[in-house]
Design a protein around this motif. Structure first.
Motif, PDB file in Angstrom:
ATOM      1  N   TRP A   1       0.842  -1.293   0.118  1.00 18.98           N
ATOM      2  CA  TRP A   1      -0.097   0.092   0.113  1.00 18.98           C
ATOM      3  C   TRP A   1       0.589   1.359  -0.085  1.00 18.98           C
ATOM      4  N   VAL A   2       2.066   1.287   0.569  1.00 23.77           N
ATOM      5  CA  VAL A   2       2.996   2.378   0.474  1.00 23.77           C
ATOM      6  C   VAL A   2       3.153   3.167  -0.969  1.00 23.77           C
ATOM      7  N   PRO A   3       3.620   2.069  -1.844  1.00 26.13           N
ATOM      8  CA  PRO A   3       3.812   2.384  -3.426  1.00 26.13           C
ATOM      9  C   PRO A   3       2.323   2.869  -4.057  1.00 26.13           C
ATOM     10  N   VAL A   4       1.379   2.089  -3.492  1.00 26.79           N
ATOM     11  CA  VAL A   4       0.157   2.323  -4.166  1.00 26.79           C
ATOM     12  C   VAL A   4      -0.407   3.823  -3.847  1.00 26.79           C
ATOM     13  N   LEU A   5      -0.398   4.043  -2.512  1.00 19.71           N
ATOM     14  CA  LEU A   5      -0.669   5.563  -2.085  1.00 19.71           C
ATOM     15  C   LEU A   5       0.057   6.565  -2.771  1.00 19.71           C
ATOM     16  N   GLY A   6       1.599   6.224  -2.831  1.00 18.87           N
ATOM     17  CA  GLY A   6       2.410   7.117  -3.217  1.00 18.87           C
ATOM     18  C   GLY A   6       2.076   7.539  -4.722  1.00 18.87           C
ATOM     19  N   VAL A   7       1.612   6.612  -5.613  1.00 21.36           N
ATOM     20  CA  VAL A   7       1.297   6.759  -6.864  1.00 21.36           C
ATOM     21  C   VAL A   7       0.059   7.477  -7.177  1.00 21.36           C
ATOM     22  N   ALA A   8      -0.763   7.127  -6.200  1.00 25.59           N
ATOM     23  CA  ALA A   8      -2.089   7.957  -5.937  1.00 25.59           C
ATOM     24  C   ALA A   8      -1.936   9.460  -5.763  1.00 25.59           C
ATOM     25  N   LEU A   9      -0.926   9.788  -4.827  1.00 24.70           N
ATOM     26  CA  LEU A   9      -0.707  11.129  -4.583  1.00 24.70           C
ATOM     27  C   LEU A   9      -0.105  11.881  -5.892  1.00 24.70           C
ATOM     28  N   ILE A  10       0.762  11.091  -6.583  1.00 30.30           N
ATOM     29  CA  ILE A  10       1.577  11.727  -7.890  1.00 30.30           C
ATOM     30  C   ILE A  10       0.466  12.195  -8.777  1.00 30.30           C
ATOM     31  N   ILE A  11      -0.576  11.203  -9.041  1.00 31.48           N
ATOM     32  CA  ILE A  11      -1.757  11.414 -10.070  1.00 31.48           C
ATOM     33  C   ILE A  11      -2.493  12.722  -9.828  1.00 31.48           C
ATOM     34  N   PHE A  12      -2.538  12.917  -8.207  1.00 31.25           N
ATOM     35  CA  PHE A  12      -3.394  13.925  -7.823  1.00 31.25           C
ATOM     36  C   PHE A  12      -2.701  15.315  -8.118  1.00 31.25           C
ATOM     37  N   ALA A  13      -1.268  15.143  -7.936  1.00 35.53           N
ATOM     38  CA  ALA A  13      -0.421  16.347  -8.212  1.00 35.53           C
ATOM     39  C   ALA A  13      -0.335  16.731  -9.407  1.00 35.53           C
ATOM     40  N   PHE A  14      -0.579  15.712 -10.496  1.00 40.17           N
ATOM     41  CA  PHE A  14      -0.761  15.997 -11.875  1.00 40.17           C
ATOM     42  C   PHE A  14      -1.999  16.874 -12.213  1.00 40.17           C
ATOM     43  N   LEU A  15      -3.258  16.416 -11.397  1.00 41.83           N
ATOM     44  CA  LEU A  15      -4.500  16.936 -11.829  1.00 41.83           C
ATOM     45  C   LEU A  15      -4.349  18.522 -11.188  1.00 41.83           C
TER      46      LEU A  15
END
Length: 436
Positions: free
Chosen positions: A125-139
């Motif tokens: 879940w650590v990388p999963v949540l990290g990737v989700a944050l990066i996608i949010f930053a893109f938006l």
């Protein structure tokens, strides 16, 4: 062509971007690693890191006053070395170190968020949540400068106040003791080399000030406000880092800090405030990492776009519509996600420190050798910054060779590939221009 919005970022917005990057993973993820290398007096290392950063920032302030641009460091390198391999390679090192920082922030977000659910930090879940944050930053980054600076400025203010209150409360519970942290059981031995190496990680936590230089042409009155924003951001971050480091060292032993090094702030809140303190700390960490990654993505995409415009790095649209800056934003996000998935916090931080310090030395030498009279720089200060970088980088690499040779090897290979890749690319560009 790249799209920039002149005068769209205020001084307050620039400070928000700078502190947004600095007060994020820099303190939440690196504190335990700094303690492991620096020993019981590790809070003082943040002061030393701030001093070294101050010397380093001098060159950037002088360059920003003379050459404010959206390319920031990329433009500084062009002015110092011309459009050659040194400029392109050093700029790419900076860009990659910034992308590495984004993955550091993303994994920190995942690590702290999981503390709310009592899930192991080794969980997928650590990388999963990290990737989700990066996608949010893109938006957020495709929403425009006005929203970005407003969001980061407000969130930065919230986290700075929250972190300061937490640190002062921790010091109050401990009686505002200025004693060093207790060593605890089986604490690692601190050497001169490891103490100096720890400064490298604190410098990594301060390097977010360079984010401001990458927005130079978009900041109001840039020749005055870029330098001001850099100085203000560094001073704010130094005060916050020092308070927080003392707060943690007053409530945990060195061994406990190292054992919980990826989430040491949350663990430090437990003795004084119980589970409520842990929750509040995690919420602050989430706010800090969100603003950090948004500001970092904002800056690096602009620098890459300017390098692309100057034909210093290769570029492909891959069928995507929109401006070059939008394309570099996508590239930044994709690389950050890959690093988030495949590397842990310690190795991400080590790679970032090595690449950044190497690039920083190239900047200082360029200012001293080619631009000190043009920008009005004091050669003694510039050479001092260069020497400090060299000593700290040498100590950090020496310590990592003994403890994690792989990360040193990967970093060296990355530098070689960057230099070689840029040499071949620029050679091809020159051949194409000659044929026209």
């Amino acid at each position: 062509m790249t799209e920039y919005n002149k005068d769209s970022i205020t001084l307050t917005g620039a400070v928000g971007l700078g502190t947004g990057v600095m007060i994020s993973a820099g303190i939440f993820a690196l504190l335990g690693q700094v303690a492991e290398l620096g020993g019981v007096w590790f809070p003082l290392i943040f002061i030393l890191g701030g001093v070294v950063t101050g010397f380093s920032a001098y060159s950037y302030v002088k360059m920003s006053n003379e050459y404010p641009s959206a390319g920031g460091i990329g433009m500084f390198l062009v002015k110092a070395y011309g459009k050659g391999t040194v400029t392109a390679a050093a700029a790419m090192m900076m860009a990659i170190s910034m992308v590495i920082n984004q993955s550091l922030v993303a994994r920190t977000f995942g690590t702290y968020t999981l503390q709310l659910f009592d899930v192991s930090t080794s969980s997928f879940w650590v990388p999963v949540l990290g990737v989700a944050l990066i996608i949010f930053a893109f938006l957020v980054n495709i929403s425009g400068n006005t929203f970005i600076q407003s969001f980061t400025s407000i969130a930065s203010l919230i986290k700075i106040i929250g972190i300061t209150v937490f640190a002062l409360a921790g010091l109050y519970v401990a009686g505002f003791s200025l004693e060093p942290a207790e060593a605890g059981n089986n604490a690692p031995e601190t050497t001169i080399a490891s103490f100096i190496a720890a400064i490298a990680l604190t410098i990594l936590s301060f390097k977010g000030f360079t984010t401001i230089t990458n927005s130079g042409s978009e900041i109001k009155k840039p020749k005055k406000n870029v330098g001001r924003a850099i100085v203000i951001s560094i001073l704010i971050s130094l005060v916050v880092y020092l308070l927080l480091a003392w707060g943690v060292s007053s409530n945990l032993t060195l061994t406990e800090i190292i054992e919980a090094r990826d989430y040491s702030l949350a663990e430090a809140a437990r003795p004084a405030f119980g589970d409520i303190g842990v929750w509040l700390t995690v919420i602050l960490a989430i706010i800090a990492t969100i603003t950090g990654i948004i500001a970092s993505v904002f800056a690096v995409s602009r620098m890459l776009a300017m390098l692309t415009d100057m034909r210093l790095i290769p570029h492909s649209h891959f069928g995507m519509p929109g401006s070059i800056q939008k394309h570099t934003l996508v590239y930044t996000i994709v690389i950050a996600m890959a690093l988030t998935i495949f590397f842990d916090l310690s190795r991400i931080a080590s790679m970032g420190a090595i690449l950044y310090l190497t690039m920083d030395m190239i900047i200082h030498w360029g200012v001293f050798k080619h631009l000190r009279e043009k920008v009005g720089a004091n050669p003694f200060i510039v050479l001092t910054a260069l020497l400090l970088d060299a000593i700290i980088l040498a100590a950090f690499v020496w310590v990592k060779i003994q403890s994690d040779l792989l990360v040193v090897g990967i970093s060296v290979i990355a530098i070689i590939l960057i230099v070689a890749g840029e040499w071949f690319f620029l050679k091809r560009v020159q051949e194409e221009e000659s044929a026209q």
